[in-house]
Design a protein around this motif. Structure first.
Motif, PDB file in Angstrom:
ATOM      1  N   ARG A   5      11.383  13.901   8.913  1.00 14.82           N
ATOM      2  CA  ARG A   5      10.428  13.458   9.925  1.00 14.82           C
ATOM      3  C   ARG A   5      10.986  13.684  11.324  1.00 14.82           C
ATOM      4  N   ILE A   6      12.246  13.378  11.520  1.00 15.72           N
ATOM      5  CA  ILE A   6      12.885  13.592  12.825  1.00 15.72           C
ATOM      6  C   ILE A   6      12.939  15.078  13.144  1.00 15.72           C
ATOM      7  N   ARG A   7      13.269  15.893  12.145  1.00 18.81           N
ATOM      8  CA  ARG A   7      13.342  17.336  12.340  1.00 18.81           C
ATOM      9  C   ARG A   7      11.984  17.909  12.746  1.00 18.81           C
ATOM     10  N   ARG A   8      10.901  17.456  12.107  1.00 18.22           N
ATOM     11  CA  ARG A   8       9.554  17.907  12.475  1.00 18.22           C
ATOM     12  C   ARG A   8       9.207  17.477  13.895  1.00 18.22           C
ATOM     13  N   TRP A   9       9.585  16.251  14.250  1.00 20.44           N
ATOM     14  CA  TRP A   9       9.305  15.727  15.580  1.00 20.44           C
ATOM     15  C   TRP A   9      10.042  16.537  16.641  1.00 20.44           C
ATOM     16  N   VAL A  10      11.299  16.887  16.370  1.00 18.75           N
ATOM     17  CA  VAL A  10      12.078  17.679  17.320  1.00 18.75           C
ATOM     18  C   VAL A  10      11.478  19.073  17.471  1.00 18.75           C
ATOM     19  N   ARG A  11      11.040  19.696  16.390  1.00 18.47           N
ATOM     20  CA  ARG A  11      10.399  21.018  16.476  1.00 18.47           C
ATOM     21  C   ARG A  11       9.122  20.952  17.307  1.00 18.47           C
ATOM     22  N   LEU A  12       8.351  19.887  17.130  1.00 19.38           N
ATOM     23  CA  LEU A  12       7.116  19.732  17.889  1.00 19.38           C
ATOM     24  C   LEU A  12       7.412  19.555  19.377  1.00 19.38           C
ATOM     25  N   ILE A  13       8.398  18.743  19.701  1.00 20.14           N
ATOM     26  CA  ILE A  13       8.765  18.539  21.099  1.00 20.14           C
ATOM     27  C   ILE A  13       9.276  19.852  21.700  1.00 20.14           C
ATOM     28  N   LYS A  14      10.056  20.601  20.935  1.00 19.00           N
ATOM     29  CA  LYS A  14      10.562  21.886  21.426  1.00 19.00           C
ATOM     30  C   LYS A  14       9.410  22.852  21.682  1.00 19.00           C
TER      31      LYS A  14
END
Length: 126
Positions: A5-14
């Protein structure tokens, strides 16, 4: 589960950050968008925060909340044609596997931090 979930969130923010970056480089982008994006970027790299980073965990929360919230707010406020073009450009670059790396920007940032450290050492050690 949590790390995914954190990894998906970081990709979205990027992806949102890159969209904002390319939107600011668009010649039709309004001046207010460029100004507020610059201020948000300045806040993100600035050593001055609303809550100092030396306070454990709490000092990082303001960066983890203010910067992504500012990016999302600016994306929602920008004109739709610019957002669509910028998002398409980001997706095209991702499909091609190209990475956005500004070596000159990195060098400039490192030189700025080095100058700030040298000033601090000279100012507080004498």
């Amino acid at each position: 589960m949590l790390f995914n979930r954190i990894r998906r969130w970081v990709r979205l923010i990027k992806k949102d950050g890159l969209t904002l970056w390319f939107a600011c480089r668009d010649p039709q982008a309004p001046l207010w968008l460029k100004l507020f994006t610059g201020l948000l970027a300045l806040y993100a790299v600035s050593p001055v925060d609303l809550i100092p980073d030396v306070i454990p965990l709490v000092g990082w929360v303001d960066d983890a909340v203010i910067v992504p919230s500012g990016v999302m707010l600016l994306l929602r406020m920008m004109p739709t044609p610019i957002r669509v073009r910028s998002l398409a450009y980001v997706e095209q670059r991702q499909r091609q596997g190209k990475k956005l790396i500004s070596r000159s920007g990195l060098i400039l940032l490192l030189l700025l931090w080095l100058a700030l450290i040298m000033w601090g050492v000279r100012h507080f050690m004498t």
